[in-house]
Design a protein around this motif. Structure first.
Motif, short mmCIF file in Angstrom:
data_model
loop_
_atom_site.label_atom_id
_atom_site.label_comp_id
_atom_site.label_asym_id
_atom_site.label_seq_id
_atom_site.Cartn_x
_atom_site.Cartn_y
_atom_site.Cartn_z
N PHE A 11 20.91 32.29 -9.69
CA PHE A 11 20.69 30.99 -9.12
C PHE A 11 19.49 30.59 -9.08
CE2 PHE A 11 25.14 31.27 -8.14
CZ PHE A 11 25.61 30.20 -8.29
N THR A 12 18.74 29.40 -8.73
CA THR A 12 17.46 29.08 -8.45
C THR A 12 17.58 28.03 -7.61
OG1 THR A 12 15.10 28.74 -9.12
CG2 THR A 12 16.73 27.72 -10.36
N GLU A 13 16.52 27.74 -6.83
CA GLU A 13 16.45 26.46 -5.71
C GLU A 13 16.41 25.30 -6.69
OE1 GLU A 13 13.46 24.40 -2.51
OE2 GLU A 13 13.80 26.81 -2.60
N ARG A 14 17.28 24.32 -6.39
CA ARG A 14 17.13 23.25 -7.43
C ARG A 14 16.13 22.28 -7.33
NH1 ARG A 14 21.65 18.67 -6.23
NH2 ARG A 14 20.23 18.33 -4.42
N PRO A 15 15.29 21.86 -8.05
CA PRO A 15 13.99 21.15 -7.90
C PRO A 15 14.14 19.72 -7.47
CG PRO A 15 14.39 21.86 -10.19
CD PRO A 15 15.64 22.22 -9.70
N GLN A 16 13.36 19.35 -6.67
CA GLN A 16 13.56 17.73 -6.04
C GLN A 16 12.92 16.67 -7.03
OE1 GLN A 16 12.49 17.85 -2.02
NE2 GLN A 16 13.61 19.61 -1.48
N ARG A 17 13.76 15.85 -7.17
CA ARG A 17 13.26 14.60 -8.08
C ARG A 17 12.28 13.87 -6.88
NH1 ARG A 17 17.59 12.41 -11.12
NH2 ARG A 17 17.24 14.28 -12.38
N ALA A 18 11.04 13.50 -7.52
CA ALA A 18 10.33 12.20 -6.59
C ALA A 18 10.86 11.30 -6.16
CB ALA A 18 9.04 12.08 -7.29
N ALA A 19 10.73 10.95 -4.80
CA ALA A 19 11.48 9.86 -4.42
C ALA A 19 11.27 8.48 -5.23
CB ALA A 19 11.26 9.58 -2.93
N ARG A 20 10.03 8.38 -5.71
CA ARG A 20 9.68 7.30 -6.39
C ARG A 20 10.47 7.03 -7.65
NH1 ARG A 20 6.18 8.32 -10.20
NH2 ARG A 20 5.41 10.56 -10.41
#
Length: 84
Positions: free
Chosen positions: A51-60
């Motif tokens: 596993f890896t930390e899930r990337p975050q999608r830019a709010a915009r």
């Protein structure tokens, strides 16, 4: 593009797109950090990968490319938490 599933497949904990607690494997199986560490011991029960930390999608970009709303749960459940 990542599906960014909305929940942990083990405990059904909500994992919104901005959650730092979401973990994914290379097939995007999605679990919370607690289940990955305490129950799964870092091994995906679906594919055997890590596993890896899930990337975050830019709010915009979430409006144009929204996270998935389809909840996925393991029908057979996950292994019980390991004793410390």
């Amino acid at each position: 593009m990542l599906a960014m599933r909305p929940n942990c497949e083990c405990c059904d904990r909500d994992l919104p797109p901005e959650s730092p607690e979401a973990r994914i494997c290379s097939f995007e199986c999605t679990f919370c950090a607690d289940c990955v560490e305490d129950r799964l011991r870092g091994v995906c029960p679906n594919c055997g990968g890590g596993f890896t930390e899930r990337p975050q999608r830019a709010a915009r970009l979430l409006a144009k490319y929204p996270a998935s709303t389809a909840r996925v749960l393991k029908a057979e459940g996950c292994p019980p938490a390991q004793a410390a």
